[in-house]
Design a protein around this motif. Sequence first.
Motif, PDB file in Angstrom:
ATOM      1  N   ILE A  24       0.949  -1.283  -0.114  1.00 55.67           N
ATOM      2  CA  ILE A  24      -0.056   0.013  -0.071  1.00 55.67           C
ATOM      3  C   ILE A  24       0.926   1.293   0.103  1.00 55.67           C
ATOM      4  O   ILE A  24       1.867   1.227   0.593  1.00 55.67           O
ATOM      5  CB  ILE A  24      -0.984   0.016   1.067  1.00 55.67           C
ATOM      6  CG1 ILE A  24      -1.920  -1.199   1.152  1.00 55.67           C
ATOM      7  CG2 ILE A  24      -1.685   1.236   1.529  1.00 55.67           C
ATOM      8  CD1 ILE A  24      -2.825  -1.257   2.318  1.00 55.67           C
ATOM      9  N   GLU A  25       0.471   2.056  -0.901  1.00 57.31           N
ATOM     10  CA  GLU A  25       1.428   3.403  -1.020  1.00 57.31           C
ATOM     11  C   GLU A  25       0.622   4.398  -1.042  1.00 57.31           C
ATOM     12  O   GLU A  25      -0.182   4.927  -1.700  1.00 57.31           O
ATOM     13  CB  GLU A  25       2.266   3.376  -2.270  1.00 57.31           C
ATOM     14  CG  GLU A  25       3.091   4.502  -2.535  1.00 57.31           C
ATOM     15  CD  GLU A  25       3.845   4.339  -3.654  1.00 57.31           C
ATOM     16  OE1 GLU A  25       4.796   5.082  -3.798  1.00 57.31           O
ATOM     17  OE2 GLU A  25       3.681   3.681  -4.608  1.00 57.31           O
ATOM     18  N   ASN A  26       0.886   5.535   0.190  1.00 61.17           N
ATOM     19  CA  ASN A  26       0.350   6.705   0.321  1.00 61.17           C
ATOM     20  C   ASN A  26      -1.098   6.912   0.050  1.00 61.17           C
ATOM     21  O   ASN A  26      -1.850   7.676  -0.847  1.00 61.17           O
ATOM     22  CB  ASN A  26       0.923   7.563  -0.822  1.00 61.17           C
ATOM     23  CG  ASN A  26       0.689   9.339  -0.407  1.00 61.17           C
ATOM     24  OD1 ASN A  26       0.618   9.478   0.814  1.00 61.17           O
ATOM     25  ND2 ASN A  26       0.744  10.226  -1.435  1.00 61.17           N
ATOM     26  N   VAL A  27      -1.928   6.201   0.876  1.00 61.81           N
ATOM     27  CA  VAL A  27      -3.365   5.896   0.634  1.00 61.81           C
ATOM     28  C   VAL A  27      -4.117   6.826   1.837  1.00 61.81           C
ATOM     29  O   VAL A  27      -3.759   6.568   2.876  1.00 61.81           O
ATOM     30  CB  VAL A  27      -3.807   4.394   0.860  1.00 61.81           C
ATOM     31  CG1 VAL A  27      -5.321   4.461   0.950  1.00 61.81           C
ATOM     32  CG2 VAL A  27      -3.311   3.491  -0.593  1.00 61.81           C
ATOM     33  N   SER A  28      -4.904   7.656   1.317  1.00 64.84           N
ATOM     34  CA  SER A  28      -5.646   8.544   2.141  1.00 64.84           C
ATOM     35  C   SER A  28      -7.273   8.328   1.497  1.00 64.84           C
ATOM     36  O   SER A  28      -7.657   8.598   0.352  1.00 64.84           O
ATOM     37  CB  SER A  28      -5.209   9.934   2.040  1.00 64.84           C
ATOM     38  OG  SER A  28      -3.660  10.020   2.344  1.00 64.84           O
ATOM     39  N   PHE A  29      -7.946   8.666   2.787  1.00 64.29           N
ATOM     40  CA  PHE A  29      -9.677   8.660   2.613  1.00 64.29           C
ATOM     41  C   PHE A  29     -10.076   8.726   3.957  1.00 64.29           C
ATOM     42  O   PHE A  29      -9.770   8.465   4.880  1.00 64.29           O
ATOM     43  CB  PHE A  29     -10.132   7.522   1.665  1.00 64.29           C
ATOM     44  CG  PHE A  29      -9.974   6.123   2.542  1.00 64.29           C
ATOM     45  CD1 PHE A  29     -11.027   5.808   3.328  1.00 64.29           C
ATOM     46  CD2 PHE A  29      -8.678   5.486   2.418  1.00 64.29           C
ATOM     47  CE1 PHE A  29     -10.817   4.428   4.077  1.00 64.29           C
ATOM     48  CE2 PHE A  29      -8.668   4.105   3.164  1.00 64.29           C
ATOM     49  CZ  PHE A  29      -9.497   3.704   4.002  1.00 64.29           C
ATOM     50  N   LYS A  30     -11.667   9.353   3.657  1.00 64.26           N
ATOM     51  CA  LYS A  30     -12.446   9.345   4.810  1.00 64.26           C
ATOM     52  C   LYS A  30     -13.643   8.739   4.438  1.00 64.26           C
ATOM     53  O   LYS A  30     -14.273   8.618   3.429  1.00 64.26           O
ATOM     54  CB  LYS A  30     -12.829  10.924   5.235  1.00 64.26           C
ATOM     55  CG  LYS A  30     -11.342  11.510   5.540  1.00 64.26           C
ATOM     56  CD  LYS A  30     -11.736  12.740   5.884  1.00 64.26           C
ATOM     57  CE  LYS A  30     -10.502  13.652   6.519  1.00 64.26           C
ATOM     58  NZ  LYS A  30     -10.783  15.268   6.850  1.00 64.26           N
ATOM     59  N   ILE A  31     -14.373   7.971   5.480  1.00 66.69           N
ATOM     60  CA  ILE A  31     -15.625   7.448   5.344  1.00 66.69           C
ATOM     61  C   ILE A  31     -16.564   7.804   6.434  1.00 66.69           C
ATOM     62  O   ILE A  31     -16.109   7.796   7.633  1.00 66.69           O
ATOM     63  CB  ILE A  31     -15.530   5.988   5.562  1.00 66.69           C
ATOM     64  CG1 ILE A  31     -14.768   5.256   4.500  1.00 66.69           C
ATOM     65  CG2 ILE A  31     -16.912   5.408   5.547  1.00 66.69           C
ATOM     66  CD1 ILE A  31     -14.595   3.828   4.381  1.00 66.69           C
ATOM     67  N   ALA A  32     -17.575   8.582   6.068  1.00 69.35           N
ATOM     68  CA  ALA A  32     -18.647   9.288   7.009  1.00 69.35           C
ATOM     69  C   ALA A  32     -19.575   8.215   7.746  1.00 69.35           C
ATOM     70  O   ALA A  32     -19.767   7.292   7.005  1.00 69.35           O
ATOM     71  CB  ALA A  32     -19.359  10.309   6.226  1.00 69.35           C
ATOM     72  N   GLU A  33     -19.998   8.701   8.774  1.00 71.07           N
ATOM     73  CA  GLU A  33     -20.890   7.679   9.384  1.00 71.07           C
ATOM     74  C   GLU A  33     -21.998   7.602   8.764  1.00 71.07           C
ATOM     75  O   GLU A  33     -22.571   8.349   8.012  1.00 71.07           O
ATOM     76  CB  GLU A  33     -21.274   8.286  10.702  1.00 71.07           C
ATOM     77  CG  GLU A  33     -20.250   8.199  11.868  1.00 71.07           C
ATOM     78  CD  GLU A  33     -20.625   8.640  13.225  1.00 71.07           C
ATOM     79  OE1 GLU A  33     -21.726   8.364  13.737  1.00 71.07           O
ATOM     80  OE2 GLU A  33     -19.568   9.114  14.306  1.00 71.07           O
ATOM     81  N   GLY A  34     -22.667   6.347   8.473  1.00 74.95           N
ATOM     82  CA  GLY A  34     -23.668   5.939   8.025  1.00 74.95           C
ATOM     83  C   GLY A  34     -23.502   5.594   6.225  1.00 74.95           C
ATOM     84  O   GLY A  34     -24.382   5.449   5.704  1.00 74.95           O
ATOM     85  N   GLN A  35     -22.335   5.820   5.828  1.00 73.56           N
ATOM     86  CA  GLN A  35     -22.098   5.656   4.494  1.00 73.56           C
ATOM     87  C   GLN A  35     -21.750   4.247   3.918  1.00 73.56           C
ATOM     88  O   GLN A  35     -21.346   3.326   4.829  1.00 73.56           O
ATOM     89  CB  GLN A  35     -20.625   6.198   4.117  1.00 73.56           C
ATOM     90  CG  GLN A  35     -20.337   6.857   2.793  1.00 73.56           C
ATOM     91  CD  GLN A  35     -19.425   7.851   2.653  1.00 73.56           C
ATOM     92  OE1 GLN A  35     -18.296   7.468   2.691  1.00 73.56           O
ATOM     93  NE2 GLN A  35     -19.542   8.983   2.196  1.00 73.56           N
ATOM     94  N   TYR A  36     -22.318   3.952   2.710  1.00 72.60           N
ATOM     95  CA  TYR A  36     -22.125   2.528   2.398  1.00 72.60           C
ATOM     96  C   TYR A  36     -21.334   2.622   1.137  1.00 72.60           C
ATOM     97  O   TYR A  36     -21.310   2.994   0.059  1.00 72.60           O
ATOM     98  CB  TYR A  36     -23.482   2.024   1.679  1.00 72.60           C
ATOM     99  CG  TYR A  36     -23.736   0.657   1.286  1.00 72.60           C
ATOM    100  CD1 TYR A  36     -22.842  -0.321   1.499  1.00 72.60           C
ATOM    101  CD2 TYR A  36     -24.850   0.417   0.629  1.00 72.60           C
ATOM    102  CE1 TYR A  36     -23.098  -1.488   1.209  1.00 72.60           C
ATOM    103  CE2 TYR A  36     -25.097  -0.756  -0.089  1.00 72.60           C
ATOM    104  CZ  TYR A  36     -24.110  -1.816   0.293  1.00 72.60           C
ATOM    105  OH  TYR A  36     -24.447  -3.178   0.013  1.00 72.60           O
ATOM    106  N   THR A  37     -20.033   1.755   1.489  1.00 68.21           N
ATOM    107  CA  THR A  37     -18.793   2.073   0.559  1.00 68.21           C
ATOM    108  C   THR A  37     -18.265   0.654   0.356  1.00 68.21           C
ATOM    109  O   THR A  37     -18.227  -0.182   0.837  1.00 68.21           O
ATOM    110  CB  THR A  37     -17.505   2.661   1.395  1.00 68.21           C
ATOM    111  OG1 THR A  37     -18.003   3.987   1.841  1.00 68.21           O
ATOM    112  CG2 THR A  37     -16.482   2.811   0.372  1.00 68.21           C
TER     113      THR A  37
END
Length: 252
Positions: A24-37
Amino acid sequence: MKTSGTYCIEAENINFSFDKNVVIENVSFKIAEGQYTGLIGPNGGGKTTLIRIILGLLTPSSGTVRLFGEPSIEFTRRFLIGYVPQNASQSEFYFPATAHEIVRSGRTARRGLFKRFTKEDNSAVAQAMETAGVVDFKDRLIGKLSGGQRQRVFIARALAGDPKVLILDEPAVGVDTASKERFYEFLQKLNKESGITILFVTHDLGVIAHEVETVLCLNTTLLCHSEPGQFTEDRLVEIAYGGMVTPVVHRH
């Protein structure tokens, strides 16, 4: 796509290597509460490794993961995250445990080992079994159930701890087509009615195109974090899988 400032999972500049091989290389993300991803990508692209880092089972070489605003390494409320591992429903089960006993064991993370179960615990187990639709075979041995039934049992086990997040690693592998459709309908209902955040790994691009709110596409680096329509329009499927892939649509 939910854009709330409340996030249950935040990854910032995650890197992970194994025996000098970059996974894994330089991975950034955000998952909001209640989200379906949905999390997709080729085999060996780092999906399961990323899940294990989020769960605290692996430590990144660098970067940080936050769970509900807290650094993952300091996060103690692990019961807030339910997890169904890859191939859970396909394993061989020879020990004499019933579906109910398997689901009940999911309450341990919240209750603790060697503590007497309370009425609250029993109620949570019953509710989880009802939600996952496994009440009708609660007294059957886990080894006697079909792959689809086992999958629901393990989801009920994860739900028994009253999690805020449900993480599933390729949950529909080995499940027949009709059961898959019912399974994805179940996940949609769980997300919408219970508000549980869902993150699941899949190779089913039809599900990505028509079920989830957001897509994470990982092939060592993060190629995409967007709504499904943007994902296909940008031809990131071709980039991720190294060739043109045609999604198969499942219309419910």
